[in-house]
Each structure stands twice: as C-alpha cells, then as structure tokens.
Write an enzyme that holds these catalytic residues in place. Structure first.
Site, PDB file in Angstrom:
ATOM      1  N   LYS A  62       1.137  -0.942  -0.094  1.00  0.00           N
ATOM      2  CA  LYS A  62       0.460   0.102  -0.140  1.00  0.00           C
ATOM      3  C   LYS A  62       1.283   1.027  -0.192  1.00  0.00           C
ATOM      4  CE  LYS A  62      -3.906  -2.492   2.399  1.00  0.00           C
ATOM      5  NZ  LYS A  62      -4.554  -2.630   3.837  1.00  0.00           N
ATOM      6  N   GLN A  95      -5.015  -1.732   9.356  1.00  0.00           N
ATOM      7  CA  GLN A  95      -4.969  -2.684   8.987  1.00  0.00           C
ATOM      8  C   GLN A  95      -5.698  -4.537   9.794  1.00  0.00           C
ATOM      9  OE1 GLN A  95      -3.697  -3.989   5.968  1.00  0.00           O
ATOM     10  NE2 GLN A  95      -3.792  -6.048   6.289  1.00  0.00           N
ATOM     11  N   ASP A 120     -12.391   2.774   3.379  1.00  0.00           N
ATOM     12  CA  ASP A 120     -12.246   1.239   3.592  1.00  0.00           C
ATOM     13  C   ASP A 120     -13.563   1.326   2.954  1.00  0.00           C
ATOM     14  OD1 ASP A 120     -10.215  -0.136   3.183  1.00  0.00           O
ATOM     15  OD2 ASP A 120      -9.784  -0.658   5.443  1.00  0.00           O
TER      16      ASP A 120
END
Lengths: 361, 361
Positions: free
Chosen positions: A121, A165, A188
């Site tokens: 990422k 995460q 997200d």
C-alpha cells in the site's frame, strides 16, 4: 458447497501466471479476430512453452462443449490506467491548492502477510503521489493504544484516509476500533453508516469498499451493461459479497445472493449474466455453473498446495478458470484480475476524500 | 411490469372485507381438516352471502389448475396477540421500575391521511400503555421548527421513540430531518446506521423497520422455515423492500430482488419459496408467478376505484389474491395481513427502546 470442489483443483495447475497472460491475451485476441475455434489444450501448450513451472502431466483433459474463449478482463492493466489517472489528478490538486492527499495505515503486531500488504500500500501511495503515514504497534498493545493513534489521525488535517490493517490481535474489539475511524476518513468504506447509505436509494456513501468498487470499475471499463441484467453474487462477506450485491442493485441489476446455506448455487448462478464470486473457496465455480456468454468476476484469492512452486503453494480464484473461460464471454484471471483493482480503489478513495475535505473539484 | 396488471383488478372485487375474513378462515380450516378440495368460486359464493358490497357479476370465472386453498396468514389476530404481549411487558416494566415507554410523533401540515395514521398510532399506544407525545406543526413551518421539536424529544428522558410522520411538506429536506432523530430513539429504523447494521453480518441494528419486521414476525409465528429457502422480494424501497431482503438474507434465505428494471419478474418470482411483495402496484403478482406451495406476504396497500364502496375506492394488495390463494400454501390478505403488524412492530420497537435505555431485561 464443498462438494463442488472435486477435481478442478488438479486441473488448476494450468492457471496462468502473470507473465503468461499477455501471451494468452494475444492468442485469444487473434482467435477472436479470425473467428477460429479455440482449443484450450492448444492454449495449454502455449502456456507450457512460456512457463518453466507448468507441468503438462498435471492437466487432465477437459471435456469441452464449446470451443470459444472468454475475453480476459485485465485488472492489472486497468489498475495501472486508473493509477495514472489518479497521479494526474493529484498533481492537478497539488498545483491548485498545494495540498497532497495523505493515507495513514495502522498495523498492530508483526504478521508477515499484513506487513507485506502494508508495504505494498505504501509503495502504491508513493507511486501516485499520496503521502503515507504509518503507526506500527506491537502485538501486545492495548485497544486504548490503537484508539489513541486513530484519534491522532482523525485530528490530523494532512491525513485524508485511515486504514486499520486487519486482522487485529484477538484481544481487540474490531468493531469498536473500526467505528473509531472518522466517517470522513473511512477510505475502506466499512463503517455501517457507509454500508447503510450504499443500501439505500437516494443516499450515497462517502466511500465504497475498495474490492467491490474495483469489481464495478472493471465491469464499467469493459463496457458491461448492468441495468436490467441478472447478477449473482457468491459469498456475502461484509467487505466484498454484501456490498458488491448492493452496488449491482444500485446499478439496477436484478441481484441474487448465493451463500453457504444456498441449496442450489449452481442452478441460480447459471441464470446470471454477471457473476461476482467472493466465496473464498478454491475452484468452487465450475463451467457447468455458467450461462454461455456470462461475465465472471473472480474475487477469490485462495492458496492451494503446489509442489512445483518455490513457495509450496500458489493462489487460485473461486472460479475454475479453465472450464469457465470456455463458457463465459469475459472473465478476470487470478492473480491479475480484481487484486490490483483493490489497491487502485484505495488510492481513488483517498484522493476523493482529500478533494471533498478541501472542496477541490 | 405494468403489463402484468391486465384484468385481475376486475376480479379483485371478490377481495375479502375484514369482517368476511373470519368466515373464510373458518371455511378453509374446515376444508383443510376434512381434506376436501376447495373450489374458490364456491368460496366467492360464501363471501357474497356475507358481504353486502360484493357483486357476483364482477367476478370473472378463474381457470383453476389446482383446487386447494392457501392458509390465510391472519395479521390482525397475530398483531392482537403481540399487542397483548407488549401490554403485559409494559405492566411488568412499570411495576419493576415505575417507567412507562413514551412515543413522540411529529406531524407537519394537515393531510387527512397523515392525521388518520397519527390518530391510529396514538390509539394503539394508549391500548398497550405507551404514553403518547405529539407535536402538530402548521404546513408552513420551517425546517428549524421541526428540528427544534426533534431536539426537544431527543433530550426528553420520558420519550423513548420518535416518529416523524411522512411525507413532510415539499420545502423540507427529509433526509436532514430524519437524520436529526437520535439513533437511540429511531423506532422507525430508517437511519442509515441502522440499515447498515442490518446489512452487515455480526452487527445488529438498534431498530428494525416496522413493516419488514412485521413480515418476518408473521413468517416466524406461522412456522415458515426461512434458512436455505429461496426468497424473492418485489420492490426495493428503503422502508420495506430493501430492508425485507436484508432481513431474509440475515435469516439465511437465498434472496433475489425484483424491481422495475427486472426483465422477467414472473420467472424469478416463480422460483421462490417465500415472496414478499412491496411494489405498490395493484394486482401485479398473478397466480402464474407463484410456485405451488410458496408462502406469499403482500405488503401492498393500493387504492383502486370501486363504485360499490361508499368511499368510491377500496384497498387491494400487490397480489391477485383470488388467483394466488389457489397456488400458494399461505398468504396474507389485504387488508388484515401486514398492515396491522406494522403498528404492532412500532409498539414493540418503542418498548425495546425503553427497555434498552433503562437497562430493563
């Protein structure tokens, strides 16, 4: 649905590796343009020549009813194109406002796979000009430690997106921690308020979850019409299956959701013009599940044993590619299909967030 | 889907009026108990005898393929039973804590239908022991006026549920006003945060929207198994169709959603074991849409012209009752099916809210 696994796994050794896909793509392009029926065993021979890991003895003969081949939906190349577009927009924003989008990632513990994801990422952010922020916390951190970092990123005006995460260590309450992320920075898109807006007509979420958004983007960029089509989503996870169904429904498809309690997944799936499979079961979706001409998006990334691979395993999708590509009109490969799109959509969500927060059009 | 209307409307004059239903219920109970095939035209004759408004000349002969009759799902009687249960719980709570649940209704303007709904809600509250609060605002009130009343009820500890009667006058932003209701008092369950939690696995909404909750309650109380069944929801409104689909899916049905862009609603609906129709189209769902033995929940309340009625119209469902009751195994009538359940669920949500706020088990 486990019984559907049977022996496609053994044939799956013929799955394409990334560098092989360009060969296959050129071959099938050729075959479509000259309207020559395509023998997949012939294709396997081409793959074999291109792949040092490929073993022809592992490939069982496949009984073919049709001899056409699906168009390969090349997620890797679409993702690259999107990342280029994002990089351009970030430059324009920087020139216009002096502001650069920022993405913060919180990693708790030292799982190897999580570290790899976070590193990827970070690299992807750098490549398009998004500034990365990181908080690496030890495995034995408390919930309060994590919440403190979330609060700091929530308050930091140079951070426009915050990712926690997953999975978190077991002693932490995932729901409580995810809910602490400011809804304006929830890139997200997992916050129930975002999911609720996704489900409702006349409402729009601030962020659409990255993987289902990537699936939709592939359908759009490949010109697949959605309105009025039958769409079947296999799997109903909060992060892929369910929001994918809501997105298809918002785009006016007629959706059905297939899951582990579904008695006749094959029969239902065979009615679909568009299939998104996110079951997490290797080679679940067989050729017999597919209506001729359907479009198949394979979200599964399932490790299966592979003595030929240096790692001892390789990744396959939910879809038995070799069978399905002879029936479908288009299909995403694994890897190289939905996977690269997920990260591109994360970058896209981060850019949108920065634009919204700073009112940059 | 409009073409599906055709001539069922004319046959729908045979629809049961509330006081007729007890006759039909007794008749069909008898017929099931002695296993005699039931001729619906015979039933129409019985209805005719019981109804001064019924006109036999309006009933076209119906071609019957089966001569059985569906069990009538009696929402009126189930709602009464639930209201009795609620009244008992409210007494227990009052005895234990001295607290009585309170429901506030905000009505803007002077629409006759809205006034009727609000009056009915108030009466229903009184009947079970819920205290009613009301704010009646003139049509030309400002958004700020309404928001002020919402804020007052949000802060009032004796109010456990707040309803804003819809529709609001056109000059008001419905979304903004509904979002102002405290999530803890949103007994309508329309807040996107509630809808998001409804959609997500492992999350639970504080409140489930009343009408779909009523549909599920009918299925449960009539012992209809949901897990693993095919369920089709017709219509996808935010207040009924969409949350009904999410509830069925949470109960492990395999759901499909049919709506105005669906090309073959009949074919898809015919696959369903359970059908919830909330399309708002009179007599949309015909006998040919139904798999023999399916359970049909009809949410539609559609006014159609009726010269025989003193009001000049009467209410019919989405489902062509006369045809469908010969194919389905169970069906809700209109009126007297889902309608009474909606208000019972509102009372149930208000009681739950009071219990949650005061931590009363």
């Amino acid at each position: 649905m486990a019984s559907a696994l049977s022996d496609c796994s053994s044939r799956a050794t013929a799955r394409l590796l990334p560098f092989q896909r360009s060969v296959q793509s050129r071959v099938s392009q050729f075959q479509r343009s000259v309207s020559i029926a395509w023998n997949p065993l012939g294709m396997n021979a081409i793959r074999s020549a291109a792949s040092p890991h490929w073993s022809s003895s592992a490939v069982a003969p496949v009984a073919m009813t049709t001899e056409t081949s699906a168009k390969v939906i090349d997620g890797k190349s679409v993702a690259k194109q999107i990342k280029d577009e994002i990089a351009g927009e970030i430059l324009r924003m920087k020139d216009g406002t002096g502001i650069v989008p920022g993405l913060a990632v919180i990693l708790v513990g030292s799982r190897k796979d999580s570290q790899t994801y976070v590193r990827n990422k970070k690299k992807a952010c750098e490549a398009v000009g998004i500034k990365s922020y990181e908080a690496n916390l030890p495995e034995d951190s408390t919930e309060e430690d994590v919440l403190k970092h979330i609060a700091r990123f929530n308050d930091d005006p140079s951070v426009h997106g915050i990712l926690v995460q997953l999975p978190l260590p077991r002693h932490m309450n995932e729901e409580k921690i995810l809910n602490a992320v400011s809804i304006e920075k929830d890139v997200d898109g997992f916050h129930p308020l975002n999911i609720g807006r996704l489900a409702m007509q006349g409402r729009d979420p601030l962020f659409v979850p990255c993987t289902p958004k990537g699936c939709m983007e592939l359908l759009h960029r490949y010109g697949v019409e959605i309105k009025g089509k039958r769409a079947v989503v296999i799997g109903r996870s909060n992060i892929v299956g369910m929001p994918a169904a809501l997105l298809l429904q918002k785009a006016n498809a007629t959706i059905s959701m297939v899951h582990s309690y579904t008695k006749n997944p094959e029969e239902i799936t065979r009615q679909a013009d568009i299939i998104i499979s996110a079951a997490g079961v290797a080679n679940l979706v067989r050729g017999s599940w597919i209506k001729p001409g359907a479009v198949v998006i394979d979200v599964g990334i399932n490790p299966i044993d592979d003595a030929e691979s240096p790692r001892g395993y390789r990744l396959v999708g939910d879809v038995c590619y070799e069978e399905v590509c002879t029936v479908a009109s288009a299909i995403t490969p694994v890897p190289g299909g939905v996977g690269p799109m997920t990260i591109a959509m994360l970058l896209s969500n981060t850019l949108s967030s920065a634009k919204r927060i700073h009112n940059f059009k």
